[in-house]
Design a protein around this motif. Structure first.
Motif, PDB file in Angstrom:
ATOM      1  N   MET A  54       2.356  -2.934  12.390  1.00  0.00           N
ATOM      2  CA  MET A  54       3.254  -3.589  13.335  1.00  0.00           C
ATOM      3  C   MET A  54       2.811  -3.347  14.776  1.00  0.00           C
ATOM      4  SD  MET A  54       7.388  -3.205  13.713  1.00  0.00           S
ATOM      5  CE  MET A  54       7.628  -3.684  12.009  1.00  0.00           C
ATOM      6  N   MET A  55       2.374  -2.122  15.047  1.00  0.00           N
ATOM      7  CA  MET A  55       1.924  -1.808  16.405  1.00  0.00           C
ATOM      8  C   MET A  55       0.704  -2.631  16.777  1.00  0.00           C
ATOM      9  SD  MET A  55       2.413   2.320  16.739  1.00  0.00           S
ATOM     10  CE  MET A  55       1.546   2.300  18.307  1.00  0.00           C
ATOM     11  N   ILE A  56      -0.244  -2.752  15.839  1.00  0.00           N
ATOM     12  CA  ILE A  56      -1.453  -3.539  16.131  1.00  0.00           C
ATOM     13  C   ILE A  56      -1.102  -5.006  16.299  1.00  0.00           C
ATOM     14  CG2 ILE A  56      -3.658  -4.314  15.193  1.00  0.00           C
ATOM     15  CD1 ILE A  56      -3.972  -1.610  13.884  1.00  0.00           C
ATOM     16  N   THR A 114      -5.489  -0.841   8.050  1.00  0.00           N
ATOM     17  CA  THR A 114      -4.365   0.060   8.317  1.00  0.00           C
ATOM     18  C   THR A 114      -3.769   0.515   6.988  1.00  0.00           C
ATOM     19  OG1 THR A 114      -2.834  -1.814   8.464  1.00  0.00           O
ATOM     20  CG2 THR A 114      -3.793  -1.013  10.521  1.00  0.00           C
ATOM     21  N   SER A 115      -3.004   1.600   7.072  1.00  0.00           N
ATOM     22  CA  SER A 115      -2.440   2.147   5.835  1.00  0.00           C
ATOM     23  C   SER A 115      -0.917   2.256   5.877  1.00  0.00           C
ATOM     24  CB  SER A 115      -3.038   3.538   5.567  1.00  0.00           C
ATOM     25  OG  SER A 115      -2.815   4.384   6.685  1.00  0.00           O
ATOM     26  N   LYS A 165       0.844  -1.203   0.000  1.00  0.00           N
ATOM     27  CA  LYS A 165       0.000   0.000   0.000  1.00  0.00           C
ATOM     28  C   LYS A 165       0.876   1.249   0.000  1.00  0.00           C
ATOM     29  CE  LYS A 165      -4.052  -1.689   2.520  1.00  0.00           C
ATOM     30  NZ  LYS A 165      -4.833  -1.512   3.768  1.00  0.00           N
ATOM     31  N   GLU A 166       1.896   1.241   0.832  1.00  0.00           N
ATOM     32  CA  GLU A 166       2.752   2.422   0.948  1.00  0.00           C
ATOM     33  C   GLU A 166       3.529   2.681  -0.338  1.00  0.00           C
ATOM     34  OE1 GLU A 166       3.769   2.850   5.681  1.00  0.00           O
ATOM     35  OE2 GLU A 166       5.116   1.660   4.451  1.00  0.00           O
ATOM     36  N   LEU A 192      -6.096 -13.205  10.147  1.00  0.00           N
ATOM     37  CA  LEU A 192      -6.094 -12.054  11.046  1.00  0.00           C
ATOM     38  C   LEU A 192      -5.099 -10.996  10.568  1.00  0.00           C
ATOM     39  CD1 LEU A 192      -7.185 -10.878  13.665  1.00  0.00           C
ATOM     40  CD2 LEU A 192      -5.420 -12.122  14.919  1.00  0.00           C
ATOM     41  N   GLY A 193      -3.938 -11.437  10.095  1.00  0.00           N
ATOM     42  CA  GLY A 193      -2.950 -10.502   9.569  1.00  0.00           C
ATOM     43  C   GLY A 193      -3.462  -9.748   8.354  1.00  0.00           C
ATOM     44  N   ILE A 194      -4.141 -10.464   7.465  1.00  0.00           N
ATOM     45  CA  ILE A 194      -4.701  -9.803   6.274  1.00  0.00           C
ATOM     46  C   ILE A 194      -5.778  -8.808   6.672  1.00  0.00           C
ATOM     47  CG2 ILE A 194      -6.067 -10.211   4.192  1.00  0.00           C
ATOM     48  CD1 ILE A 194      -4.584 -12.858   3.905  1.00  0.00           C
TER      49      ILE A 194
END
Length: 368
Positions: A284-286, A277-278, A199-200, A269-271
């Motif tokens: 990573m924090m989540i 998130t963007s 995304k980034e 869950l990771g997906i």
């Protein structure tokens, strides 16, 4: 000096205006205090026991009443033979079994010595020790109450037996738990970071406008991590067996299949995290903050879920590690089969399906 004071005031305003910084500063300590304060408990709220009374006299009945009136013990069943004990432990129906030998009361009065067998589940050594200490305290209290007026009351010997882990090795507790934590963090963290990185960098937009359908993008992302995580499982199991000496008493094939299911749950869950998130930093924090702490504290890895307050027990049902921990301990330490943990398997499968559907819908929304 005035400029320094103005600078400090500006910093205060800056921190307080930033909601995320304010949440971390004021919210995290409160959350951690409440979580640690309620979750880190060694007290046992409920001990599910089974009693085999081969004597059926007034003394065994008095001891049973004393156990049940203590507020910690709940009588689940009264088995008629020793054969049902192991099945009760394997199914998770009971936490402890107490066996009164035949002629318990008669020997207690006439010979001034008798014995009772206390059997606990050694697959969780911490819990087994606490349960045993509770039970022994009740027996000692009963013995002391008789000694006040009757010297014949002395002589109750408690014979303890720890099923599945007779030596109460702590590594039997930590290795299955660490397998769960490692798989959850590695699978969820790597997947969420991988997608948010695209995304980034803008490559995700290219994928979204390509001929690939959302489910194909997700499957393409999941499969490599699924294979790599499966290699991690095999590696961890080999180290657990040959370095730490933790046995696998059940079916290795079943353990690998259940591990695959858990990896799929973690990847889903990771997906899902990546879809809400963007940036890699937030993902990573989540993944670390939102998954590591609940997985360690609320899954039953270290502290028994049954000792937690009801709200935390309800929250723990949303944590996949709680269900997988029951499965991996059952297979590795108790040698149980799918019939003993089909409900946990069904919960993990349902979580995987729900997270997968939510992730695909998120991708579809972006396409439209």
């Amino acid at each position: 000096m005035n400029s320094f004071a103005a600078f400090m005031t500006k910093e205060f305003y800056h921190i307080l205006r930033d909601r995320r910084s304010a949440m971390i500063l004021f919210g995290m300590p409160i959350i951690q205090l409440l979580l640690f304060g309620y979750a880190i408990r060694n007290e046992i709220q409920t001990v599910r026991i089974a009693i085999i009374d081969q004597s059926h006299d007034r003394i065994t009945e008095a001891i049973t009443d004393k156990l049940l009136s203590s507020g910690h013990f709940v009588l689940v069943d009264t088995f008629s033979s020793d054969d049902a004990i192991e099945e009760g432990f394997k199914s998770g129906e009971i936490t402890e079994a107490i066996v009164f030998e035949a002629g318990f009361g008669r020997r207690f009065v006439r010979e001034q010595e008798t014995s009772v067998q206390i059997i606990t589940d050694g697959s969780n050594p911490n819990l087994a020790r606490i349960v045993l200490s509770y039970t022994t305290a009740v027996f000692m209290d009963y013995r002391a109450s008789l000694l006040q007026g009757d010297e014949e009351g002395k002589g109750i010997a408690a014979e303890t037996l720890m099923l599945f882990n007779p030596e109460l090795k702590s590594v039997y507790l930590f290795v299955p738990g660490l397998i769960t934590v490692i798989l959850m963090l590695v699978s969820a963290l790597m997947t969420s970071i991988s997608i948010t990185r695209e995304k980034e960098t803008g490559t995700m937009e290219v994928l979204l406008v390509s001929s690939l359908r959302p489910y194909q993008i997700i499957i393409g992302k999941v499969v490599p991590y699924l294979m790599l995580s499966f290699i991690n499982v095999v590696t961890v199991l080999i180290i657990a067996r040959f370095v730490f000496g933790v046995p696998c008493r059940g079916s290795v094939t079943l353990l690998l299949l259940e591990s695959l299911l858990f990896i799929l749950t973690a990847l889903s869950l990771g997906i899902f995290i990546s879809t809400i998130t963007s940036s890699q930093q937030v993902a990573m924090m989540i993944s670390l903050g939102g998954l590591l702490l609940p997985t360690v504290m609320l899954s039953g890895f270290i502290f028994p879920v049954s000792s937690m307050p009801l709200p935390l027990q309800i929250i723990s049902t949303l944590i996949p590690a709680r269900w997988f921990l029951v499965i991996v301990r059952g297979i590795m330490l108790k040698g149980t089969g799918i019939v003993y943990f089909w409900q946990e398997t069904l919960v993990l499968a349902s979580m995987t399906l729900a997270l997968g559907i939510l992730s695909i819908r998120k991708f579809s929304i972006r396409l439209t």
